[in-house]
Design a protein around this motif. Structure first.
Motif, PDB file in Angstrom:
ATOM      1  N   ASP A  37      40.614  39.855  39.860  1.00  0.00           N
ATOM      2  CA  ASP A  37      39.207  39.632  39.511  1.00  0.00           C
ATOM      3  C   ASP A  37      38.579  38.560  40.389  1.00  0.00           C
ATOM      4  O   ASP A  37      37.349  38.410  40.402  1.00  0.00           O
ATOM      5  N   ASP A  38      39.403  37.801  41.110  1.00  0.00           N
ATOM      6  CA  ASP A  38      38.907  36.719  41.962  1.00  0.00           C
ATOM      7  C   ASP A  38      38.693  37.151  43.411  1.00  0.00           C
ATOM      8  O   ASP A  38      38.474  36.302  44.280  1.00  0.00           O
TER       9      ASP A  38
ATOM     10  N   SER B  85      43.931  36.114  39.968  1.00  0.00           N
ATOM     11  CA  SER B  85      44.018  37.528  39.643  1.00  0.00           C
ATOM     12  C   SER B  85      43.139  38.331  40.582  1.00  0.00           C
ATOM     13  O   SER B  85      42.343  37.775  41.354  1.00  0.00           O
TER      14      SER B  85
END
Length: 222
Positions: free
Chosen positions: A208-209, A206
Motif C-alpha cells: 500500500d506504500d 506494505s
C-alpha cells in the motif's frame, strides 16, 4: 522565468538546496488538468520570491492528484516562503492532500545503469512518501531499503527503463520521499510490482506504500 514545451524537470540540480513538495486532490479528468494549469498560470503571473529556482508540476495517472515540486536555492528562503501565499494554495478547484506542503532536501540519488549517459528524458515519475521518526531513523531506513534491494537484485541496478531514484529526507526528519524517474510507465509498474514491493515488505512496509505514478505537466525556471 522561462518555459518552453520541451522544458523538463531536473531533480538533482547542483544549485538547489531544498525543495517544497505539495499534493492537490483535483478529482481527475478535466478538473485535474485545470488545477495543474492554474498552478502554472499563477507562477507565470507573479513575481517570484527570492531563492525560488524552479516550479515543476505533475499529474497523477491513478488518483486525480496534482503534485508540485518547487526547488529552492536555500532552506532559509524556502522557509520564508511558507509564511506567504504560494502557488500551491492559490490553485482553485482543489483540496490539499493529506501531507500538505512538506520541505525536503535531496539526500541520495541512486541511478539505473541500463540507460545511456546522459539518459533520455523521463516520461514516468513514481512518487512515494514514508513517515519517519527523525533524521537518524530516516537514514537508517534508507540504508536498510537499499541493502534489501542489493541482496535481492544485485548492486548494478540494471533495471530496464530505470533512470534514477531521488531519495529525499524532510527537513524536520518526519518523512522520506522517493521521487523516481523512468523511461515509461510500463517499465516503472513492472519494477514496482516485482522489486519495490518486495523491498518495502522487507523493511516493514506494505504494498500500500508503493505511492503513485505521475507524468510531467510543466516546468518553469528562473
Amino acid at each position: 522565468m522561462s518555459s518552453t514545451p520541451d522544458t523538463l524537470p531536473r531533480i538533482s540540480r547542483p544549485d538547489v538546496d531544498s525543495v517544497l513538495v505539495g499534493v492537490l486532490n483535483a478529482g481527475g479528468g478535466e478538473g485535474q488538468e485545470a488545477v495543474a494549469d492554474a498552478v502554472v498560470s499563477h507562477w507565470r503571473s507573479v513575481e517570484w520570491p527570492q531563492g525560488l529556482v524552479s516550479v515543476n508540476c505533475f499529474t497523477s495517472t491513478q488518483n486525480g492528484q496534482v503534485l508540485t515540486y518547487e526547488q529552492w536555492a536555500s532552506e532559509e528562503t524556502l522557509q520564508k516562503s511558507l509564511l506567504n501565499e504560494s502557488g500551491f494554495r492559490a490553485a482553485p478547484g482543489a483540496a490539499a492532500g493529506s501531507g500538505g506542503l512538506v520541505p525536503y532536501r535531496l539526500y541520495q540519488v541512486v541511478r539505473g545503469t541500463a540507460v545511456s549517459d546522459p539518459p533520455p528524458p523521463a516520461r514516468s515519475f513514481p512518487v512515494a512518501a514514508f513517515p519517519m521518526e527523525g533524521h537518524e531513523a530516516a537514514r537508517r531506513w534508507i540504508a536498510d531499503l537499499l541493502a534489501s534491494e542489493e541482496a535481492a537484485a544485485g548492486a548494478d541496478r540494471a533495471y530496464p527503463g530505470a533512470i534514477a531514484a531521488n531519495i529525499h529526507i524532510a527537513l524536520d526528519g518526519g518523512s522520506v520521499l522517493i521521487f523516481s524517474e523512468w523511461l515509461s510507465a510500463e517499465e516503472a509498474i513492472t519494477h514496482m510490482q516485482i522489486v519495490t514491493k518486495a523491498m518495502l515488505m522487507d523493511v516493514g512496509n506494505s504494498e500500500d506504500d508503493l505511492g503513485s505514478l505521475y507524468v510531467h505537466h510543466a516546468t518553469l525556471t528562473r
